[in-house]
Design a protein around this motif. Sequence first.
Motif, mmCIF file in Angstrom:
data_model
loop_
_atom_site.group_PDB
_atom_site.id
_atom_site.type_symbol
_atom_site.label_atom_id
_atom_site.label_comp_id
_atom_site.label_asym_id
_atom_site.label_seq_id
_atom_site.Cartn_x
_atom_site.Cartn_y
_atom_site.Cartn_z
ATOM 1 N N SER A 184 -39.730 9.499 -6.064
ATOM 2 C CA SER A 184 -40.092 8.802 -7.132
ATOM 3 C C SER A 184 -39.147 7.545 -7.758
ATOM 4 C CB SER A 184 -40.297 9.884 -8.388
ATOM 5 O OG SER A 184 -39.067 10.087 -8.602
ATOM 6 N N ASP A 185 -39.706 6.959 -8.707
ATOM 7 C CA ASP A 185 -38.639 5.953 -9.390
ATOM 8 C C ASP A 185 -38.103 6.629 -10.329
ATOM 9 O OD1 ASP A 185 -40.512 6.490 -11.425
ATOM 10 O OD2 ASP A 185 -41.457 4.325 -11.292
ATOM 11 N N GLY A 186 -37.453 6.309 -11.582
ATOM 12 C CA GLY A 186 -36.720 6.915 -12.513
ATOM 13 C C GLY A 186 -37.471 7.470 -13.453
ATOM 14 N N SER A 187 -38.721 8.180 -13.348
ATOM 15 C CA SER A 187 -39.461 8.559 -14.189
ATOM 16 C C SER A 187 -38.634 9.649 -15.219
ATOM 17 C CB SER A 187 -40.820 9.475 -13.858
ATOM 18 O OG SER A 187 -41.616 9.777 -14.596
ATOM 19 N N LEU A 188 -38.588 9.582 -16.329
ATOM 20 C CA LEU A 188 -37.698 10.762 -17.205
ATOM 21 C C LEU A 188 -38.315 12.224 -16.992
ATOM 22 C CD1 LEU A 188 -36.449 8.283 -20.046
ATOM 23 C CD2 LEU A 188 -35.110 8.867 -17.899
ATOM 24 N N LYS A 202 -36.305 18.773 -3.447
ATOM 25 C CA LYS A 202 -35.137 17.800 -3.826
ATOM 26 C C LYS A 202 -35.987 16.772 -4.411
ATOM 27 C CE LYS A 202 -31.682 19.124 -0.296
ATOM 28 N NZ LYS A 202 -31.055 18.491 0.826
ATOM 29 N N GLN A 203 -35.081 15.685 -4.915
ATOM 30 C CA GLN A 203 -35.760 14.620 -5.498
ATOM 31 C C GLN A 203 -34.924 13.416 -4.777
ATOM 32 O OE1 GLN A 203 -35.157 13.705 -9.696
ATOM 33 N NE2 GLN A 203 -36.579 11.980 -9.680
ATOM 34 N N GLN A 204 -35.771 12.543 -4.400
ATOM 35 C CA GLN A 204 -35.266 11.121 -3.843
ATOM 36 C C GLN A 204 -35.807 9.967 -4.464
ATOM 37 O OE1 GLN A 204 -33.696 10.170 -0.992
ATOM 38 N NE2 GLN A 204 -33.882 7.954 -1.827
ATOM 39 N N ARG A 205 -34.559 9.534 -5.336
ATOM 40 C CA ARG A 205 -35.107 8.283 -6.025
ATOM 41 C C ARG A 205 -35.279 7.132 -5.350
ATOM 42 N NH1 ARG A 205 -32.629 8.510 -11.318
ATOM 43 N NH2 ARG A 205 -32.865 6.267 -11.586
ATOM 44 N N CYS A 206 -36.327 6.427 -5.660
ATOM 45 C CA CYS A 206 -36.645 5.280 -5.064
ATOM 46 C C CYS A 206 -35.232 4.281 -4.780
ATOM 47 C CB CYS A 206 -37.657 4.446 -5.320
ATOM 48 S SG CYS A 206 -38.266 2.900 -4.737
ATOM 49 N N ILE A 207 -34.838 3.780 -3.517
ATOM 50 C CA ILE A 207 -33.730 2.881 -3.690
ATOM 51 C C ILE A 207 -34.119 1.412 -4.013
ATOM 52 C CG2 ILE A 207 -32.851 4.312 -1.705
ATOM 53 C CD1 ILE A 207 -33.502 2.016 0.250
ATOM 54 N N GLU A 285 -23.839 3.676 -9.742
ATOM 55 C CA GLU A 285 -23.320 4.793 -9.249
ATOM 56 C C GLU A 285 -23.937 6.017 -10.174
ATOM 57 O OE1 GLU A 285 -18.926 4.806 -7.896
ATOM 58 O OE2 GLU A 285 -19.094 3.741 -9.810
ATOM 59 N N ARG A 286 -24.838 5.825 -11.089
ATOM 60 C CA ARG A 286 -25.058 7.059 -11.982
ATOM 61 C C ARG A 286 -26.243 7.692 -11.136
ATOM 62 N NH1 ARG A 286 -26.848 4.608 -16.727
ATOM 63 N NH2 ARG A 286 -24.917 4.352 -16.978
ATOM 64 N N ASP A 287 -26.297 8.869 -10.868
ATOM 65 C CA ASP A 287 -27.195 9.657 -10.207
ATOM 66 C C ASP A 287 -27.363 9.091 -8.647
ATOM 67 O OD1 ASP A 287 -27.562 11.446 -12.310
ATOM 68 O OD2 ASP A 287 -29.390 10.011 -13.081
ATOM 69 N N ILE A 288 -26.616 8.538 -8.263
ATOM 70 C CA ILE A 288 -26.355 7.926 -6.815
ATOM 71 C C ILE A 288 -26.878 8.915 -5.661
ATOM 72 C CG2 ILE A 288 -24.262 8.177 -6.174
ATOM 73 C CD1 ILE A 288 -26.374 5.012 -5.566
ATOM 74 N N LYS A 289 -26.324 10.040 -6.046
ATOM 75 C CA LYS A 289 -26.455 11.095 -5.164
ATOM 76 C C LYS A 289 -28.171 11.399 -4.771
ATOM 77 C CE LYS A 289 -25.381 15.166 -2.748
ATOM 78 N NZ LYS A 289 -24.661 14.762 -1.465
ATOM 79 N N LEU A 290 -29.010 11.023 -5.718
ATOM 80 C CA LEU A 290 -30.314 11.401 -5.756
ATOM 81 C C LEU A 290 -30.944 10.340 -4.736
ATOM 82 C CD1 LEU A 290 -31.361 12.197 -9.380
ATOM 83 C CD2 LEU A 290 -31.040 13.793 -7.464
ATOM 84 N N THR A 291 -30.438 9.346 -4.370
ATOM 85 C CA THR A 291 -30.769 8.250 -3.446
ATOM 86 C C THR A 291 -30.415 8.509 -1.902
ATOM 87 O OG1 THR A 291 -28.962 6.878 -3.724
ATOM 88 C CG2 THR A 291 -30.585 6.571 -5.407
ATOM 89 N N PHE A 292 -29.650 9.496 -1.678
ATOM 90 C CA PHE A 292 -29.256 9.875 -0.374
ATOM 91 C C PHE A 292 -30.027 11.360 0.060
ATOM 92 C CE2 PHE A 292 -24.889 8.183 -1.611
ATOM 93 C CZ PHE A 292 -25.139 6.859 -1.166
ATOM 94 N N SER A 293 -31.191 11.624 -0.536
ATOM 95 C CA SER A 293 -31.811 12.902 -0.220
ATOM 96 C C SER A 293 -32.610 12.688 1.010
ATOM 97 C CB SER A 293 -32.765 13.486 -1.234
ATOM 98 O OG SER A 293 -32.065 13.733 -2.524
ATOM 99 N N PHE A 294 -33.004 11.482 1.357
ATOM 100 C CA PHE A 294 -33.700 11.362 2.547
ATOM 101 C C PHE A 294 -32.884 11.544 3.956
ATOM 102 C CE2 PHE A 294 -31.608 7.018 1.850
ATOM 103 C CZ PHE A 294 -31.402 6.741 3.307
#
Length: 357
Positions: A184-188, A202-207, A285-294
Amino acid sequence: MSLASTRWQYLYFTPNKLAWNQERSWQILERYHRSLGSLLNFTLSLDVMGLSLRDLQEALYHLLGSVLFVSAINRVTIEAQVHMDSHRQAKLVQTPPILIVDGVWVDIQYASAETKVDRAGHVRQLRQAQDRVVLTALAVWPDGNHEVLHYEIAEQEDIQGWETFFAHLIERGLDPAAVELVVSDGSLGLPAAMTKHLPQAKQQRCITHKVRRIQDYLSYAQLPTQTEQGQALKPSEAKSQRRYQIQSDAYDIYKAEDEAAAQQRLAAFVEKWQALEPKAVKTFERDIKLTFSFYSFDELLHPRIRTSNLIERLFEEFRRKSDEIGAFPNEQSCLTIFFLVVQRDQAKHDRSSMAKN
């Protein structure tokens, strides 16, 4: 989707005759029942591709030799609602391991409390356009194939909207324990809804969204005044160069073979840009871990699941059609057009897959 079995009753006219055809099926459709099934599907395709009802009226005249009223042509789209409802309510046989979710905003007309009196003296209830969002889930399978799994209209892209959305998916047969990743994108509102309905995922934030947001926090400190070749550099050119360089470096992080290498590239990125662009680096850097789930999935899937681009391309097609329409007259018409756009997109995907094979 086949519309050939439907019996049509339309208002139509020819150059020499005007007829109100209510009591019997339209003779042209009955006589050429089989072939017109394809024609009606073709009409729907032209409608989704951007032709207006007036354009369709002109195009069908050359095929049928009769000029149909716009209201008659519009019935073709209305009939597709039956197929749309069936598609949205069908039970899910399998649960995909990966979902890409997002929402696209539209204008839909709803009845208001206000009324007006028309010229004939009738009291009419006024309708008002309101913002709504079409929440959508696209399934990605282990072999890389993808398809739209579910979509529905919500008032907001918030916790309640996503909770209701996932609840409806589960009612249709989705196995919550089988969903491993949600892109997803950053939907709160999404993380809380996932915790309740998809606790194993897990959540993957759209890079793409992550990298693009960097430009909103650039301070453009210490911009160069000339190029490496010594040529003068305008401030606007220097800013453009800064945006390109920092975003290019950020994208390079996700080209690493594995998460460990990506973390190393992230450290180098921070070291390079921290002094010049501290706000942009802090935001990135904020919540950057969520962009590595893939990285937890097969490498062949990485281009498909590290961004929400697959669903964004679908939304882009839908926006072109919804912009042409303006405000949809009701929710059913909005969902029907979305369904037709989905069908067209799936057909293009199928053709592409066949061409590769």
